[in-house]
Design an enzyme around this catalytic site. Structure first.
Site, PDB file in Angstrom:
ATOM      1  N   GLN A 293       2.960  -3.295   1.380  1.00  0.00           N
ATOM      2  CA  GLN A 293       1.758  -3.634   2.152  1.00  0.00           C
ATOM      3  C   GLN A 293       2.142  -4.221   3.501  1.00  0.00           C
ATOM      4  OE1 GLN A 293      -1.281  -5.928   0.184  1.00  0.00           O
ATOM      5  NE2 GLN A 293      -2.579  -5.859   1.963  1.00  0.00           N
ATOM      6  N   PHE A 294       2.371  -3.337   4.470  1.00  0.00           N
ATOM      7  CA  PHE A 294       2.781  -3.771   5.808  1.00  0.00           C
ATOM      8  C   PHE A 294       1.753  -4.680   6.465  1.00  0.00           C
ATOM      9  CE2 PHE A 294       0.111  -0.250   7.033  1.00  0.00           C
ATOM     10  CZ  PHE A 294      -0.378  -0.604   8.285  1.00  0.00           C
ATOM     11  N   THR A 295       0.492  -4.601   6.031  1.00  0.00           N
ATOM     12  CA  THR A 295      -0.561  -5.402   6.666  1.00  0.00           C
ATOM     13  C   THR A 295      -0.396  -6.900   6.428  1.00  0.00           C
ATOM     14  OG1 THR A 295      -2.083  -5.117   4.805  1.00  0.00           O
ATOM     15  CG2 THR A 295      -2.227  -3.512   6.619  1.00  0.00           C
TER      16      THR A 295
END
Length: 149
Positions: free
Chosen positions: A78-80
């Site tokens: 989850q890069f966010t």
């Protein structure tokens, strides 16, 4: 490296309606890699997650780890988690590692957890995923290898 650790009764992940990962009791992990991350960041987060004492002992105190209890792990990229929303209304993701580096550490995490004997399942890197879980407690812990929080 940044992680959201959630103690769960069960968790699963689907891609395009197809179930691709599922666990019972254990940890559902959201994992993000920073542009500046190195092996020391990986080692810190990996060790913390496997040894984080967030499961109850016989007295009802959180004194047991995933590893102690032989529980399961679901790893989802989850890069966010590196989204910076302090300026304007559109988060900036410049601190999130590019796909090559992020994939390397994501896959390494899964591989190393399996080597430790942890039943580990995972999502699909870069895919639009549907993640379901039953948070147990709820217990949710935020970790950051640069110790920003």
């Amino acid at each position: 490296m940044r992680a959201v650790v959630q103690r769960v009764k069960n968790a699963s992940v689907k891609v395009d309606g197809e179930l691709i990962g599922e666990i019972g009791r254990g940890i559902m992990l959201l994992l993000a890699v920073n542009v500046d991350d190195e092996d020391k960041d990986f080692n810190y987060i990996f060790s913390k997650i496997l040894n984080l004492r967030i499961f109850d002992d016989e007295k009802g105190l959180m004194n047991k780890s995933l590893k102690d209890e032989g529980l399961e792990l679901l790893v989802v990229s989850q890069f966010t988690l590196y989204g910076d929303g302090r300026k304007g209304n559109r988060p900036s993701y410049i601190k999130a590692a590019k796909a090559e580096k992020a994939t390397y550490y994501y896959e390494k995490f899964i591989e190393e957890a399996k080597k430790e004997g942890i039943k580990t399942d995972h999502g699909k890197f870069g895919a639009n995923m549907e993640v379901s879980l039953i948070n147990d407690g709820p217990v949710t812990i935020l970790l950051d290898s640069s110790k920003d929080f």
